[in-house]
Design a protein around this motif. Structure first.
Motif, PDB file in Angstrom:
ATOM      1  N   LEU A  21       1.137  -1.405  -0.040  1.00 55.69           N
ATOM      2  CA  LEU A  21       0.127  -0.496   0.391  1.00 55.69           C
ATOM      3  C   LEU A  21       1.017   1.641   0.031  1.00 55.69           C
ATOM      4  N   ILE A  22       1.940   1.280   0.429  1.00 52.02           N
ATOM      5  CA  ILE A  22       2.673   1.961   0.201  1.00 52.02           C
ATOM      6  C   ILE A  22       3.889   2.008  -1.021  1.00 52.02           C
ATOM      7  N   ARG A  23       3.894   0.987  -0.959  1.00 52.18           N
ATOM      8  CA  ARG A  23       4.583   1.068  -2.645  1.00 52.18           C
ATOM      9  C   ARG A  23       3.285   1.794  -4.146  1.00 52.18           C
ATOM     10  N   GLU A  24       2.554   1.178  -3.919  1.00 48.19           N
ATOM     11  CA  GLU A  24       1.878   1.263  -5.021  1.00 48.19           C
ATOM     12  C   GLU A  24       0.592   2.911  -4.566  1.00 48.19           C
ATOM     13  N   PHE A  25       1.026   3.832  -3.481  1.00 46.39           N
ATOM     14  CA  PHE A  25       0.045   4.451  -3.524  1.00 46.39           C
ATOM     15  C   PHE A  25       1.043   5.728  -2.567  1.00 46.39           C
ATOM     16  N   PRO A  26       1.658   6.209  -2.792  1.00 40.66           N
ATOM     17  CA  PRO A  26       3.303   6.693  -2.804  1.00 40.66           C
ATOM     18  C   PRO A  26       3.386   7.942  -1.888  1.00 40.66           C
ATOM     19  N   SER A  27       2.448   8.699  -2.630  1.00 39.77           N
ATOM     20  CA  SER A  27       1.543  10.630  -2.461  1.00 39.77           C
ATOM     21  C   SER A  27       0.417  10.924  -1.252  1.00 39.77           C
ATOM     22  N   PHE A  28       0.347  11.767  -0.567  1.00 38.08           N
ATOM     23  CA  PHE A  28      -0.590  12.404   0.294  1.00 38.08           C
ATOM     24  C   PHE A  28      -1.694  11.780  -0.715  1.00 38.08           C
ATOM     25  N   LYS A  29      -2.161  12.334  -1.045  1.00 40.56           N
ATOM     26  CA  LYS A  29      -3.469  12.299  -2.153  1.00 40.56           C
ATOM     27  C   LYS A  29      -3.180  10.672  -2.261  1.00 40.56           C
ATOM     28  N   GLN A  30      -2.631  10.047  -2.674  1.00 41.86           N
ATOM     29  CA  GLN A  30      -3.691   9.326  -3.515  1.00 41.86           C
ATOM     30  C   GLN A  30      -3.406   7.997  -2.326  1.00 41.86           C
ATOM     31  N   GLN A  31      -3.072   8.551  -0.470  1.00 43.03           N
ATOM     32  CA  GLN A  31      -3.128   6.988   0.681  1.00 43.03           C
ATOM     33  C   GLN A  31      -4.319   8.303   1.392  1.00 43.03           C
ATOM     34  N   ILE A  95     -16.376   6.599  11.571  1.00 40.69           N
ATOM     35  CA  ILE A  95     -14.613   7.036  11.241  1.00 40.69           C
ATOM     36  C   ILE A  95     -14.703   8.003   9.751  1.00 40.69           C
ATOM     37  N   GLU A  96     -15.534   7.193   8.895  1.00 39.61           N
ATOM     38  CA  GLU A  96     -16.088   7.866   7.659  1.00 39.61           C
ATOM     39  C   GLU A  96     -16.572   9.719   7.834  1.00 39.61           C
ATOM     40  N   ALA A  97     -17.451  10.214   8.848  1.00 43.83           N
ATOM     41  CA  ALA A  97     -17.105  11.095   9.585  1.00 43.83           C
ATOM     42  C   ALA A  97     -15.534  11.666   9.693  1.00 43.83           C
ATOM     43  N   LEU A  98     -15.027  11.429  10.314  1.00 45.90           N
ATOM     44  CA  LEU A  98     -13.366  11.203  11.074  1.00 45.90           C
ATOM     45  C   LEU A  98     -12.264  11.906   9.334  1.00 45.90           C
ATOM     46  N   MET A  99     -12.985  10.834   8.734  1.00 40.46           N
ATOM     47  CA  MET A  99     -12.296  10.965   6.822  1.00 40.46           C
ATOM     48  C   MET A  99     -12.107  11.534   6.147  1.00 40.46           C
ATOM     49  N   GLU A 100     -13.680  12.219   6.418  1.00 40.70           N
ATOM     50  CA  GLU A 100     -13.969  13.848   5.854  1.00 40.70           C
ATOM     51  C   GLU A 100     -12.586  14.571   6.766  1.00 40.70           C
ATOM     52  N   ARG A 101     -12.537  14.955   7.765  1.00 43.02           N
ATOM     53  CA  ARG A 101     -11.601  16.225   8.236  1.00 43.02           C
ATOM     54  C   ARG A 101     -10.568  16.188   7.393  1.00 43.02           C
ATOM     55  N   ILE A 102      -9.275  14.066   7.407  1.00 44.12           N
ATOM     56  CA  ILE A 102      -8.621  14.662   7.288  1.00 44.12           C
ATOM     57  C   ILE A 102      -8.682  14.563   5.573  1.00 44.12           C
ATOM     58  N   PHE A 103      -9.743  14.966   4.799  1.00 41.79           N
ATOM     59  CA  PHE A 103      -9.708  14.867   3.041  1.00 41.79           C
ATOM     60  C   PHE A 103      -9.646  16.647   3.178  1.00 41.79           C
ATOM     61  N   ASP A 104     -10.069  17.382   3.991  1.00 42.92           N
ATOM     62  CA  ASP A 104      -9.438  18.845   4.507  1.00 42.92           C
ATOM     63  C   ASP A 104      -8.464  19.165   3.984  1.00 42.92           C
ATOM     64  N   SER A 105      -7.224  18.293   4.389  1.00 39.65           N
ATOM     65  CA  SER A 105      -5.801  19.069   4.375  1.00 39.65           C
ATOM     66  C   SER A 105      -5.380  18.666   2.907  1.00 39.65           C
ATOM     67  N   LYS A 106      -4.620  19.364   2.346  1.00 37.82           N
ATOM     68  CA  LYS A 106      -3.253  19.158   1.059  1.00 37.82           C
ATOM     69  C   LYS A 106      -2.519  19.746   1.390  1.00 37.82           C
ATOM     70  N   VAL A 107      -1.633  19.361   0.455  1.00 42.77           N
ATOM     71  CA  VAL A 107      -0.038  19.260   0.715  1.00 42.77           C
ATOM     72  C   VAL A 107       0.451  20.324  -0.519  1.00 42.77           C
ATOM     73  N   SER A 108       1.513  21.015  -0.166  1.00 41.13           N
ATOM     74  CA  SER A 108       2.701  21.077  -2.210  1.00 41.13           C
ATOM     75  C   SER A 108       2.415  20.025  -2.124  1.00 41.13           C
ATOM     76  N   GLU A 112       4.731  16.890  -1.315  1.00 41.14           N
ATOM     77  CA  GLU A 112       3.976  15.387  -2.100  1.00 41.14           C
ATOM     78  C   GLU A 112       5.214  14.445  -3.033  1.00 41.14           C
ATOM     79  N   SER A 113       6.016  14.897  -3.054  1.00 40.52           N
ATOM     80  CA  SER A 113       7.082  14.579  -3.282  1.00 40.52           C
ATOM     81  C   SER A 113       8.410  13.838  -2.131  1.00 40.52           C
ATOM     82  N   LYS A 114       8.121  14.349  -0.971  1.00 41.98           N
ATOM     83  CA  LYS A 114       8.930  14.070  -0.137  1.00 41.98           C
ATOM     84  C   LYS A 114       8.005  12.799   0.404  1.00 41.98           C
TER      85      LYS A 114
END
Ligand SMILES: [Zn+2]
Length: 151
Positions: A21-31, A95-108, A112-114
């Motif tokens: 799951l780390i190898r195939e979804f290596p970005s913040f957005k993908q996770q 959990i879905e309600a909490l996940m929505e909060r995680i979806f509010d976050s974005k990174v530059s 993402e490269s990091k």
């Protein structure tokens, strides 16, 4: 000296899946997307099975023909499963309600490269400490089994 990680089949399955799951979804957005889809698919499947079991139970109460493939499931089994699944569905909803909060976050893009860089370093590591800590849920035996009482 750190303890050797457990090599039981449950733990090995977890190490493999965790790294994949780390190898195939290596970005913040993908996770974010992966975990959202994972929660949703679990909830969809549990809800559909719950609906189906409820329908089956009410068919039996009204003496409607029960299809051949469903006959082997007892009423007790259905009622017990409904209790479990309703509790799981409620938790998934939270959990879905909490996940929505995680979806509010974005990174530059730089961050993402990091993420990708760290993912490359992390996934091939067979002894990642983070993974070992997370794995306690998959482990088939309790953390401190009382071995004296097994036999
Ligand atoms: Zn284990």
């Amino acid at each position: 000296m750190a303890e050797q990680p457990c090599q039981c089949s449950d733990c090995q399955r977890f190490y493999k899946e965790h790294d994949r799951l780390i190898r195939e979804f290596p970005s913040f957005k993908q996770q974010q997307e992966l975990n959202w889809a994972s929660i949703q698919s679990f909830r969809t499947l549990c809800s559909k099975v719950t609906d189906e079991l409820r329908r089956q139970l009410s068919d039996r109460e009204t003496n409607e023909a029960v299809s051949q493939k469903d006959k082997h499931i007892s009423d007790t089994e259905i009622n017990e499963a409904l209790d479990e699944l309703e509790s799981v569905n409620a938790h998934l909803y939270s959990i879905e309600a909490l996940m929505e909060r995680i979806f509010d976050s974005k990174v530059s893009n730089n961050i993402e490269s990091k993420f990708k860089q760290i993912a490359d370093e992390l996934a091939p590591d067979p002894l990642s400490m983070d993974r070992l800590i997370l794995n306690r849920l998959f482990h088939q035996t309790p953390d401190f089994p009382d071995k004296k009482n097994i036999n």
